[in-house]
Structures are given as structure tokens and as C-alpha cells.
Design a protein around this motif. Structure first.
Motif, PDB file in Angstrom:
ATOM      1  N   CYS A 150       7.768 -34.740  -0.309  1.00 20.32           N
ATOM      2  CA  CYS A 150       8.413 -34.572  -1.605  1.00 20.32           C
ATOM      3  C   CYS A 150       8.656 -33.108  -1.960  1.00 20.32           C
ATOM      4  N   ILE A 151       9.873 -32.797  -2.348  1.00 22.71           N
ATOM      5  CA  ILE A 151      10.248 -31.456  -2.778  1.00 22.71           C
ATOM      6  C   ILE A 151      10.240 -31.332  -4.301  1.00 22.71           C
ATOM      7  N   ILE A 152      10.093 -32.448  -4.996  1.00 21.92           N
ATOM      8  CA  ILE A 152      10.297 -32.473  -6.445  1.00 21.92           C
ATOM      9  C   ILE A 152       9.351 -31.552  -7.223  1.00 21.92           C
ATOM     10  N   PRO A 153       8.057 -31.399  -6.856  1.00 19.40           N
ATOM     11  CA  PRO A 153       7.228 -30.451  -7.609  1.00 19.40           C
ATOM     12  C   PRO A 153       7.806 -29.033  -7.641  1.00 19.40           C
ATOM     13  N   TYR A 154       8.535 -28.665  -6.589  1.00 18.58           N
ATOM     14  CA  TYR A 154       9.125 -27.328  -6.546  1.00 18.58           C
ATOM     15  C   TYR A 154      10.412 -27.267  -7.359  1.00 18.58           C
ATOM     16  N   GLY A 155      10.936 -28.429  -7.714  1.00 17.29           N
ATOM     17  CA  GLY A 155      12.095 -28.479  -8.589  1.00 17.29           C
ATOM     18  C   GLY A 155      11.722 -28.673 -10.047  1.00 17.29           C
ATOM     19  N   ARG A 156      10.559 -29.292 -10.282  1.00 16.21           N
ATOM     20  CA  ARG A 156      10.152 -29.624 -11.650  1.00 16.21           C
ATOM     21  C   ARG A 156       8.958 -28.826 -12.165  1.00 16.21           C
ATOM     22  N   GLY A 157       8.208 -28.195 -11.251  1.00 13.78           N
ATOM     23  CA  GLY A 157       7.057 -27.427 -11.685  1.00 13.78           C
ATOM     24  C   GLY A 157       5.815 -28.272 -11.848  1.00 13.78           C
ATOM     25  N   ASN A 158       4.782 -27.682 -12.454  1.00 14.41           N
ATOM     26  CA  ASN A 158       3.509 -28.362 -12.634  1.00 14.41           C
ATOM     27  C   ASN A 158       3.582 -29.359 -13.792  1.00 14.41           C
ATOM     28  N   SER A 159       2.651 -30.293 -13.802  1.00 19.38           N
ATOM     29  CA  SER A 159       2.653 -31.353 -14.803  1.00 19.38           C
ATOM     30  C   SER A 159       2.412 -30.785 -16.197  1.00 19.38           C
ATOM     31  N   ARG A 160       3.234 -31.243 -17.151  1.00 13.93           N
ATOM     32  CA  ARG A 160       3.085 -30.838 -18.543  1.00 13.93           C
ATOM     33  C   ARG A 160       3.535 -31.997 -19.426  1.00 13.93           C
ATOM     34  N   SER A 161       2.912 -32.125 -20.577  1.00 15.84           N
ATOM     35  CA  SER A 161       3.076 -33.320 -21.407  1.00 15.84           C
ATOM     36  C   SER A 161       3.597 -32.970 -22.793  1.00 15.84           C
ATOM     37  N   VAL A 162       4.302 -33.911 -23.397  1.00 13.54           N
ATOM     38  CA  VAL A 162       4.762 -33.783 -24.777  1.00 13.54           C
ATOM     39  C   VAL A 162       3.649 -34.293 -25.688  1.00 13.54           C
ATOM     40  N   PRO A 163       3.214 -33.521 -26.680  1.00 11.79           N
ATOM     41  CA  PRO A 163       2.159 -34.005 -27.581  1.00 11.79           C
ATOM     42  C   PRO A 163       2.542 -35.327 -28.242  1.00 11.79           C
ATOM     43  N   ALA A 164       1.524 -36.145 -28.495  1.00 11.19           N
ATOM     44  CA  ALA A 164       1.762 -37.490 -29.014  1.00 11.19           C
ATOM     45  C   ALA A 164       2.549 -37.479 -30.314  1.00 11.19           C
ATOM     46  N   GLY A 165       2.270 -36.539 -31.194  1.00  8.71           N
ATOM     47  CA  GLY A 165       2.969 -36.483 -32.475  1.00  8.71           C
ATOM     48  C   GLY A 165       4.470 -36.341 -32.306  1.00  8.71           C
ATOM     49  N   ALA A 166       4.882 -35.492 -31.367  1.00  7.37           N
ATOM     50  CA  ALA A 166       6.317 -35.305 -31.126  1.00  7.37           C
ATOM     51  C   ALA A 166       6.934 -36.557 -30.517  1.00  7.37           C
ATOM     52  N   VAL A 167       6.210 -37.201 -29.603  1.00  6.44           N
ATOM     53  CA  VAL A 167       6.710 -38.440 -28.998  1.00  6.44           C
ATOM     54  C   VAL A 167       6.909 -39.504 -30.064  1.00  6.44           C
ATOM     55  N   ILE A 168       5.908 -39.694 -30.913  1.00  4.79           N
ATOM     56  CA  ILE A 168       5.974 -40.725 -31.938  1.00  4.79           C
ATOM     57  C   ILE A 168       7.110 -40.447 -32.914  1.00  4.79           C
ATOM     58  N   ALA A 169       7.277 -39.194 -33.306  1.00  2.23           N
ATOM     59  CA  ALA A 169       8.345 -38.844 -34.244  1.00  2.23           C
ATOM     60  C   ALA A 169       9.720 -39.161 -33.659  1.00  2.23           C
ATOM     61  N   HIS A 170       9.905 -38.880 -32.388  1.00  6.67           N
ATOM     62  CA  HIS A 170      11.202 -39.152 -31.756  1.00  6.67           C
ATOM     63  C   HIS A 170      11.445 -40.653 -31.602  1.00  6.67           C
ATOM     64  N   ILE A 171      10.401 -41.383 -31.229  1.00  6.36           N
ATOM     65  CA  ILE A 171      10.570 -42.834 -31.085  1.00  6.36           C
ATOM     66  C   ILE A 171      10.858 -43.474 -32.438  1.00  6.36           C
ATOM     67  N   GLU A 172      10.173 -43.021 -33.488  1.00  2.27           N
ATOM     68  CA  GLU A 172      10.451 -43.553 -34.828  1.00  2.27           C
ATOM     69  C   GLU A 172      11.922 -43.360 -35.191  1.00  2.27           C
ATOM     70  N   LYS A 173      12.456 -42.189 -34.878  1.00  2.00           N
ATOM     71  CA  LYS A 173      13.861 -41.890 -35.176  1.00  2.00           C
ATOM     72  C   LYS A 173      14.783 -42.841 -34.405  1.00  2.00           C
TER      73      LYS A 173
END
Length: 418
Positions: A150-173
Motif C-alpha cells: 500500500c502506498i496510501i499512507p504516503y499519500g494521506r499521511g498519519n492517522s488523524r481524527s475529527v473531534p466528535a463535536g464537529a462530526v455531530i454538528a455536521h451530521i445534524e446539519k
């Protein structure tokens, strides 16, 4: 996938995450005249070839357009695209966070930053849409693992997450706007939360989404790594009715030696046991899987283990990938099979997956299913992600009760229940 409905044109190769990001960029850049954005994929050599083909086709169609290439192929091999006379600019994956770089008025033809230094996700890139029915929400990006193919880690970088509050706000919208199903997506979505304070896991995020957005009727996951399904996530997948009974596993092989050479973290036994436990608790759950055909050093007996895995795990949504060596990956240096052998094995896997899907579809004839109706209004997907053609047209975004009456090629046919 091409979207030419706005002034700007977006051509997307590869995964759902790319689709999510293309649609987010469209919201920012859709009114820009004479702009073509090609969001590339690097997962296989064929994907890169198709990207280059799309670039040439776009230039022929719009000789005066400002053509920007971004995505994973642009990130890992920018020079191969800057050398193409059809290309106006090359931007890396992190540059998707800066829509102004895509404008024809921006003069720098090459902006590709070090993706390994990126530590955050971009809030504007969390949403993408499928008609007015289903929305994809990016909750995670990047990958900390190094599978040898897999070459994808070199295209996407290390794992990083969106905080739950931001996820919930976007889904609510999105739910307020009328979307009935949300798909949580990412490069390695089951690694969600390892980089956030308190190290929350994916199961906790899902619990929070379902608790805070009770009006959301359907929640689904994109591809997951089975080895990271903990007890909390397992219980949600098998007991929560708003969590759709459909799981797509990143399996790649059914042979333990090949899995070790791929540097995968699961065994064949773990995969088979996981599916057995899931189905014991929730029999209607449908299993999808990625499987690679013709990985280096895979002999006939090893291949037979992958072939039999389709039945052993009841894989009804099979995604079969002919192995393609990617420069810069360890597997590319291993002894390779001929393309003939790889194509033959891919064909056998597809045939086996097709037979498994056919048996599954036949079992559904006569059952009632809840269908999320998508454009153009006469087709959609059941909760288990079976594709369904309806006998009438109704508003997209409707969740309709329908009886399955037959099979038409790769999809089921159904009549709406009164």
C-alpha cells in the motif's frame, strides 16, 4: 466519476474519501469558470493510468481550461503530472484545505506539502452527498500502518481524527437538510480517536452520534479493519437497529502466510470467527470485503485459501483487486506473478463472489426490505446495502417498505408495499 453540473468540473478517481473531498471542494469552487479538478488515486498502477487518461480527455474536451490535479497520485508522484503538458497545476492532499490554490488566478503550478507533517483534518472536507439520500462524512484521514502493498499512507499521511463535536454538528446539519443515511468514512476509520484527547474509539463516536441525533434513521460504516472491532463496536453493529446490517472488511487475503507478508494484523481464523460471531448475533448482516488477487509469492494453495474465504465469510459484496506493484512499496520488490496469472485469479475470485451474491439475493426474494430511495427515484439500497430496482418512482430520500420479487442482473427488483 465526473460531475459536470456546475461551472467547474470535478473528476474523481478511487475511494469514497476522495468522493467526499471532491464534493466538499465543489461547494467552494463550483461556480469557478473553466476549472477542471481531477482528484487522483494511487492505490494501483491502473488507477494512476486512468488518472492520466482522464487528464488528457479533459484537455481535449476543454482546450482552454485550468486543469488541476490533486489527490493521492499527485501527492506521491507530483513530477509525473507536472511533466504532462495538459496539466496547469498539481496540488497535494493537504492543499485540499486551501481552495484558493485551485483558482486559475493562482500562479504556482506545484504545491505539495509534506503530508506526514499534517496533524489535523479539514472541517470543510467532512461532507459529500449521494443525491439527497445518503451523505458521506469524513471522520478520519491517514493511516499509521504500513501494509507492504500500500502506498496510501504516503499519500494521506498519519492517522488523524475529527473531534466528535464537529462530526455531530455536521451530521445534524445534513439530517436537517433531509439526508436519511450517513456513512462514516476515512482511510482507516476503525483507528478513529487514537490521536484525540482521552483516545476515544469509533464505538464511542457512534454512540454519541446516535444519542445526540435521534432523528437520524440510518448510519453506516465504510471499509473497516476487523482486528480493531472491540466489544463496544461489536455490540453496536449487532444490536443497534439504526446501525445498518452491512460491514465491509479489509481482508485482502485468506492465507495466513500472505497476510504476514502483507503486514496485515489479522489472521484468516480471526476473520472467519468475527463474521461467525456477527452473524450469530445479527443473522441479516451482509459482509463485504476487499481481496487482492495474485499477491507476490502467493502459490496455488495460498490462492485457494482466499477463494474459499468468500464462502467461509459469506462475502456478498466482494471487491476484487488484481495485484499491481507500486513503486516505493516493499511488495514491489518481492517475486512477482505474471499478469496472466493475476488476471486468472482475479476472475476466479469474482466468479466465486458472484455466486455467493447470487445465493444471497435469492434468499431475499419474498422478503420485505426498507429501501432508501435514490435518484432517479426508482432505485435504492436496502439496509444490508443490496441494490434494489423499484416498480415505481418516488421521491429520493424516502425510506420505503418494499417486497423483493426478483433479480435483474446485479440488482434485486421490488414492489412498494401498500
Amino acid at each position: 466519476m465526473t460531475d459536470g453540473t456546475s461551472k467547474a468540473q470535478f473528476i474523481t478517481m478511487g475511494c469514497r474519501l476522495n468522493a467526499a473531498e471532491s464534493n466538499a471542494l465543489k461547494q467552494e469552487l463550483g461556480d469557478v469558470d473553466n476549472l477542471v479538478v481531477i482528484n487522483s488515486c494511487a492505490v494501483t498502477n491502473e488507477a494512476v493510468r486512468q488518472t492520466r487518461q482522464a487528464i488528457r480527455k479533459a484537455r481535449r474536451a476543454k482546450p482552454d481550461a485550468h486543469i488541476v490535479v490533486t489527490g493521492c497520485a499527485a501527492q506521491v508522484d507530483a513530477g509525473s503530472f507536472t511533466d504532462m503538458p495538459e496539466v496547469s497545476a498539481v496540488l497535494g492532499n493537504a492543499e485540499k484545505q486551501r481552495p484558493s490554490l485551485f483558482l486559475p488566478t493562482h500562479n504556482d503550478p506545484l504545491v505539495v506539502s509534506d503530508i506526514m507533517q499534517v496533524r489535523e483534518t479539514a472541517p470543510q472536507l467532512v461532507s459529500a452527498f449521494a443525491g439527497r439520500a445518503r451523505a458521506f462524512v469524513e471522520v478520519q484521514n491517514g493511516c499509521d500502518h504500513r501494509c507492504t502493498f500500500c502506498i496510501i499512507p504516503y499519500g494521506r499521511g498519519n492517522s488523524r481524527s475529527v473531534p466528535a463535536g464537529a462530526v455531530i454538528a455536521h451530521i445534524e446539519k445534513l439530517v436537517d437538510e433531509g439526508y436519511r443515511e450517513i456513512v462514516l468514512t476515512g482511510v482507516d476509520v476503525t483507528s478513529y480517536g487514537h490521536d484525540l484527547p482521552g483516545r476515544p474509539h469509533l464505538g464511542l463516536l457512534i454512540e454519541q452520534i446516535l444519542h445526540h441525533i435521534p432523528q437520524l434513521p440510518r448510519l453506516r460504516l465504510s471499509s473497516v479493519d476487523g482486528v480493531e472491532i472491540d466489544d463496544r463496536l461489536f455490540d453496536i453493529l449487532t444490536a443497534e437497529p439504526r446501525m445498518m446490517p452491512h460491514l465491509h472488511l479489509s481482508l485482502q487475503s485468506g492465507n495466513n502466510m500472505i497476510l504476514k507478508r502483507m503486514k496485515r494484523r489479522h489472521s484468516r481464523e480471526l476473520a472467519v470467527d468475527l463474521v461467525a460471531r456477527l452473524k450469530a448475533k445479527r443473522p441479516e448482516i451482509a459482509i463485504g470485503a476487499d481481496i487482492i488477487a495474485g499477491f507476490p509469492t502467493e502459490d496455488n494453495a495460498m490462492f485457494e485459501n482466499s477463494l474459499s474465504l468468500i464462502a467461509d465469510c459469506d462475502i456478498v459484496h466482494g471487491h476484487i483487486f488484481p495485484y499491481s506493484p507500486k513503486e516505493g512499496t516493499p511488495a514491489a520488490k518481492m517475486p512477482q506473478h505474471s499478469r496472466t496469472i493475476i488476471k486468472q485469479r482475479a476472475a476466479q475470485l469474482r466468479e466465486a463472489a458472484g455466486r455467493q451474491k447470487d445465493k444471497w439475493q435469492r434468499r431475499m426474494i419474498g422478503t420485505e426490505q426498507q429501501i432508501l430511495v435514490e435518484r432517479p427515484g426508482d432505485h435504492g439500497h436496502a439496509e444490508n446495502f443490496a441494490a434494489v430496482k423499484l416498480n415505481t418512482t418516488i421521491a429520493d430520500g424516502t425510506i420505503a417498505r418494499a417486497q423483493i420479487i426478483g433479480i435483474d442482473g446485479s440488482q434485486l427488483t421490488a414492489t412498494i408495499c401498500e
